[in-house]
Design an enzyme around this catalytic site. Sequence first.
Site, PDB file in Angstrom:
ATOM      1  N   ASP A   1      37.755  99.217  66.490  1.00 27.14           N
ATOM      2  CA  ASP A   1      36.761  98.364  67.139  1.00 27.14           C
ATOM      3  C   ASP A   1      36.622  98.812  68.587  1.00 27.14           C
ATOM      4  O   ASP A   1      37.200  99.814  68.998  1.00 27.14           O
ATOM      5  CB  ASP A   1      37.145  96.888  67.026  1.00 27.14           C
ATOM      6  CG  ASP A   1      38.485  96.578  67.660  1.00 27.14           C
ATOM      7  OD1 ASP A   1      39.305  97.507  67.824  1.00 27.14           O
ATOM      8  OD2 ASP A   1      38.735  95.409  68.013  1.00 27.14           O
TER       9      ASP A   1
ATOM     10  N   SER B   1      36.400  93.284  72.935  1.00 24.49           N
ATOM     11  CA  SER B   1      36.875  93.783  71.643  1.00 24.49           C
ATOM     12  C   SER B   1      35.719  94.114  70.702  1.00 24.49           C
ATOM     13  O   SER B   1      34.918  94.997  70.980  1.00 24.49           O
ATOM     14  CB  SER B   1      37.822  92.751  71.037  1.00 24.49           C
ATOM     15  OG  SER B   1      38.473  93.238  69.894  1.00 24.49           O
TER      16      SER B   1
ATOM     17  N   ASP C   1      42.195  97.877  69.374  1.00 19.31           N
ATOM     18  CA  ASP C   1      43.445  97.200  69.049  1.00 19.31           C
ATOM     19  C   ASP C   1      43.539  96.898  67.556  1.00 19.31           C
ATOM     20  O   ASP C   1      44.511  96.310  67.099  1.00 19.31           O
ATOM     21  CB  ASP C   1      43.639  95.927  69.873  1.00 19.31           C
ATOM     22  CG  ASP C   1      42.584  94.859  69.623  1.00 19.31           C
ATOM     23  OD1 ASP C   1      41.607  95.127  68.885  1.00 19.31           O
ATOM     24  OD2 ASP C   1      42.723  93.751  70.175  1.00 19.31           O
TER      25      ASP C   1
ATOM     26  N   ASP D   1      37.729  97.979  71.508  1.00 24.35           N
ATOM     27  CA  ASP D   1      38.869  98.206  72.400  1.00 24.35           C
ATOM     28  C   ASP D   1      40.065  98.797  71.666  1.00 24.35           C
ATOM     29  O   ASP D   1      41.140  98.951  72.248  1.00 24.35           O
ATOM     30  CB  ASP D   1      39.260  96.919  73.130  1.00 24.35           C
ATOM     31  CG  ASP D   1      39.905  95.881  72.228  1.00 24.35           C
ATOM     32  OD1 ASP D   1      39.690  95.945  70.995  1.00 24.35           O
ATOM     33  OD2 ASP D   1      40.615  94.998  72.746  1.00 24.35           O
TER      34      ASP D   1
END
Length: 448
Positions: free
Chosen positions: A243, A102, A247, A245
Amino acid sequence: MARLFGTDGLRGLANGDLTPELATAVSVATAHVLATAAAGPRPVAVVGRDPRASGEMLEAAVCAGISAAGTDVLRVGVLPTPAIAHLVADTDADFGIVVSASHNPMPDNGIKVFARGGAKLADEIEDEIQTALEENASREWTRPVGSGIGRIRDLPDGRDRYLAYLAAAVPNRLDGLKVVVDCAHGASAGIAPRLYEQAGAEVIAIGNEPDGLNINDGVGATHLAPLRKAVVEHGADVGIAHDGDADRCLAVAADGSPVDGDAIMAILAVAMKEAGMLAGDTLVATVMSNLGLHLAMREHDIDVLTTAVGDRYVLEALRDKGLSLGGEQSGHVVLPAYAPTGDGLLTAVMLLARMAATKQSLAELAAVMTRLPQELVNVAVKDKAAAAASPDVAAAVHAAEDELGGRGRVLLRPSGTERLIRVMVEAATAGQAKTLADRIADVVKTAS
């Protein structure tokens, strides 16, 4: 063995704490727990990753573990974490695994697991996986051979499926909006600009050239300065920050001022209530959300249900109470009617659509809440549990609370993903919040 899973999966230094051997073992155990009730002739798992270099190694280890346990793999490559959650549901897979850390720096990596339907795992399921991992390490488990070994194949249309789903969720066109999007050199690089353009926005992309080594490096949701500068320089209406990833989603107003997850949730909550879509007239937020959010929601007759830190706990509350909006100050926003988990791109299009529909600027919309000054200090420690349990730290917290006199709050908690103690103070002034937070942080440093 200490608990493997934190607030958002398993994370560590790639090839240090998080070795390919561990990734393989975790994947075997996950398959043993989650692939026991396959609908088809053989269970299936979706596997994706973010673009950090170590993901190549760990993706191979994860796929090897899953196939060794007799489960087929649909490999989707580099895609946002919420895309894997969507594809688990879309392909009716038994589970999914994302290799991603992440927002963490490039040397780190992690493993996130989704159950059937794309839902995040409950604590008890994670505990079952850890138990299976420990049992597999202590005895020889029955390995399939021959045709029983899982097959690994690519899912070439995974990105297009995800984009089509997002495009269908956009409530109205984004024509007339000029948007700068910072992709953090991460998994959204090839997707977010395309999505916003298809919906009608003029898009300038930054942080859009991942090379495996530059993910989150001075860009993205954890480093807003480049986006703030670009929004002003390009005369854009809004900036969107993802960010690594994707999410999560944070935003920047036209004047370069940041708009955090609390303000985004406030904007969406009011919009959903107006449309009769806010179930129970209730928003779910974590203990990290600013007191200003609670006050703003009270003014709009919206209740706030508070959970522990971690979008998984927000998800549990949304599911258990049948609610329709929740999230975190960090930019994780969950809309269960559209997605089984937080999705930064989905959040962004909902926010942009609200701007386009109301013809209001982001600053005007964000004025729905007034943020109480908040100071967050991350203190690196050797032992999170010992530092958090220290009597000296408790005394420092109590002293700060006495000084605030009910006109603010103190929150101290161990990070779920890093060796940090997070000290958060809200107060009537920024100066008081910083003074008290620094004072407590100094005590935490000596206690660790």
